[in-house]
Design a protein around this motif. Structure first.
Motif, PDB file in Angstrom:
ATOM      1  N   VAL A  72     -70.256  27.507  -4.414  1.00 32.52           N
ATOM      2  CA  VAL A  72     -71.079  26.984  -5.328  1.00 32.52           C
ATOM      3  C   VAL A  72     -72.379  26.663  -4.604  1.00 32.52           C
ATOM      4  O   VAL A  72     -72.083  25.802  -3.683  1.00 32.52           O
ATOM      5  N   PHE A  73     -73.334  27.132  -4.482  1.00 32.83           N
ATOM      6  CA  PHE A  73     -74.649  26.865  -3.918  1.00 32.83           C
ATOM      7  C   PHE A  73     -75.486  26.032  -4.811  1.00 32.83           C
ATOM      8  O   PHE A  73     -75.875  26.072  -5.894  1.00 32.83           O
ATOM      9  N   GLN A  74     -76.058  25.201  -4.168  1.00 33.74           N
ATOM     10  CA  GLN A  74     -76.702  23.846  -4.555  1.00 33.74           C
ATOM     11  C   GLN A  74     -78.259  24.604  -4.548  1.00 33.74           C
ATOM     12  O   GLN A  74     -78.772  25.244  -3.929  1.00 33.74           O
ATOM     13  N   ALA A  75     -79.046  23.864  -5.676  1.00 31.87           N
ATOM     14  CA  ALA A  75     -80.398  24.198  -5.825  1.00 31.87           C
ATOM     15  C   ALA A  75     -81.053  23.057  -5.949  1.00 31.87           C
ATOM     16  O   ALA A  75     -80.588  22.051  -6.610  1.00 31.87           O
ATOM     17  N   VAL A  76     -82.447  23.123  -5.745  1.00 30.08           N
ATOM     18  CA  VAL A  76     -83.435  21.945  -6.103  1.00 30.08           C
ATOM     19  C   VAL A  76     -84.311  22.746  -6.931  1.00 30.08           C
ATOM     20  O   VAL A  76     -85.003  23.686  -6.637  1.00 30.08           O
TER      21      VAL A  76
ATOM     22  N   LEU B 146     -90.056  21.591  -1.915  1.00 29.63           N
ATOM     23  CA  LEU B 146     -88.570  21.555  -2.577  1.00 29.63           C
ATOM     24  C   LEU B 146     -87.527  21.518  -1.282  1.00 29.63           C
ATOM     25  O   LEU B 146     -86.503  21.104  -1.484  1.00 29.63           O
ATOM     26  N   TYR B 147     -87.935  22.265  -0.181  1.00 31.30           N
ATOM     27  CA  TYR B 147     -87.050  22.197   1.043  1.00 31.30           C
ATOM     28  C   TYR B 147     -86.870  20.728   1.570  1.00 31.30           C
ATOM     29  O   TYR B 147     -85.839  19.941   1.760  1.00 31.30           O
ATOM     30  N   GLN B 148     -88.100  19.882   1.519  1.00 29.20           N
ATOM     31  CA  GLN B 148     -87.978  18.437   1.885  1.00 29.20           C
ATOM     32  C   GLN B 148     -87.209  17.696   1.020  1.00 29.20           C
ATOM     33  O   GLN B 148     -86.463  16.797   1.292  1.00 29.20           O
ATOM     34  N   ALA B 149     -87.381  17.828  -0.602  1.00 26.36           N
ATOM     35  CA  ALA B 149     -86.599  17.245  -1.561  1.00 26.36           C
ATOM     36  C   ALA B 149     -84.947  17.562  -1.113  1.00 26.36           C
ATOM     37  O   ALA B 149     -84.457  16.549  -1.133  1.00 26.36           O
TER      38      ALA B 149
ATOM     39  N   LYS C 116     -79.887  15.465   0.730  1.00 24.34           N
ATOM     40  CA  LYS C 116     -78.677  15.653   1.646  1.00 24.34           C
ATOM     41  C   LYS C 116     -78.433  14.487   2.388  1.00 24.34           C
ATOM     42  O   LYS C 116     -77.409  13.729   2.793  1.00 24.34           O
ATOM     43  N   ILE C 117     -79.715  13.905   2.813  1.00 25.74           N
ATOM     44  CA  ILE C 117     -79.451  12.600   3.597  1.00 25.74           C
ATOM     45  C   ILE C 117     -79.046  11.492   2.703  1.00 25.74           C
ATOM     46  O   ILE C 117     -78.184  10.632   3.195  1.00 25.74           O
ATOM     47  N   MET C 118     -79.651  11.243   1.428  1.00 29.74           N
ATOM     48  CA  MET C 118     -79.093  10.341   0.657  1.00 29.74           C
ATOM     49  C   MET C 118     -77.818  10.148   0.275  1.00 29.74           C
ATOM     50  O   MET C 118     -77.242   9.270   0.026  1.00 29.74           O
TER      51      MET C 118
ATOM     52  N   VAL D  79     -83.887  15.567  11.085  1.00 29.99           N
ATOM     53  CA  VAL D  79     -84.077  16.957  10.785  1.00 29.99           C
ATOM     54  C   VAL D  79     -85.249  17.422  11.260  1.00 29.99           C
ATOM     55  O   VAL D  79     -86.255  16.968  10.816  1.00 29.99           O
ATOM     56  N   VAL D  80     -85.280  18.352  12.320  1.00 29.76           N
ATOM     57  CA  VAL D  80     -86.808  18.962  12.480  1.00 29.76           C
ATOM     58  C   VAL D  80     -86.495  20.334  12.423  1.00 29.76           C
ATOM     59  O   VAL D  80     -85.370  20.817  13.271  1.00 29.76           O
ATOM     60  N   SER D  81     -87.221  21.145  11.744  1.00 28.12           N
ATOM     61  CA  SER D  81     -87.010  22.573  11.604  1.00 28.12           C
ATOM     62  C   SER D  81     -88.184  23.309  11.716  1.00 28.12           C
ATOM     63  O   SER D  81     -89.423  22.792  11.543  1.00 28.12           O
TER      64      SER D  81
END
Length: 82
Positions: A4-8, A44-47, A52-54, A62-64
């Motif tokens: 199951v792939f998560q989405a934002v 959306l990537y930041q969200a 994931k952090i919360m 995370v540095v990307s």
């Protein structure tokens, strides 16, 4: 059992996990062509990372670097994170 792939989503756009943990798909929820896309994929990537952090799934900084490629039909962007 299938993964199951998560989405934002922000209601207009969605950032979806893929089978590759370093890639995401970004697309419009109505299936339309991506026009006038500015910072939406990054926001959306930041969200996604914030969620994931919360939730405790990410416990370090995370540095990307993010690369993007748009599909031939202009309806999807693949983000590759390194």
């Amino acid at each position: 059992m299938a993964d199951v792939f998560q989405a934002v989503t922000d209601g207009t756009f969605t950032l979806q996990e893929t089978e590759n943990k370093n890639q995401f798909y970004f697309y419009r929820n109505d299936g339309g062509v991506l026009t006038d896309v500015d910072r939406e994929p990054i926001e959306l990537y930041q969200a996604y990372i914030a969620h994931k952090i919360m939730s405790g799934e990410i416990t370090s900084i995370v540095v990307s670097t993010i690369q993007s490629e748009i599909s031939d039909d202009g309806k999807c962007i693949r983000l590759t994170i390194s």
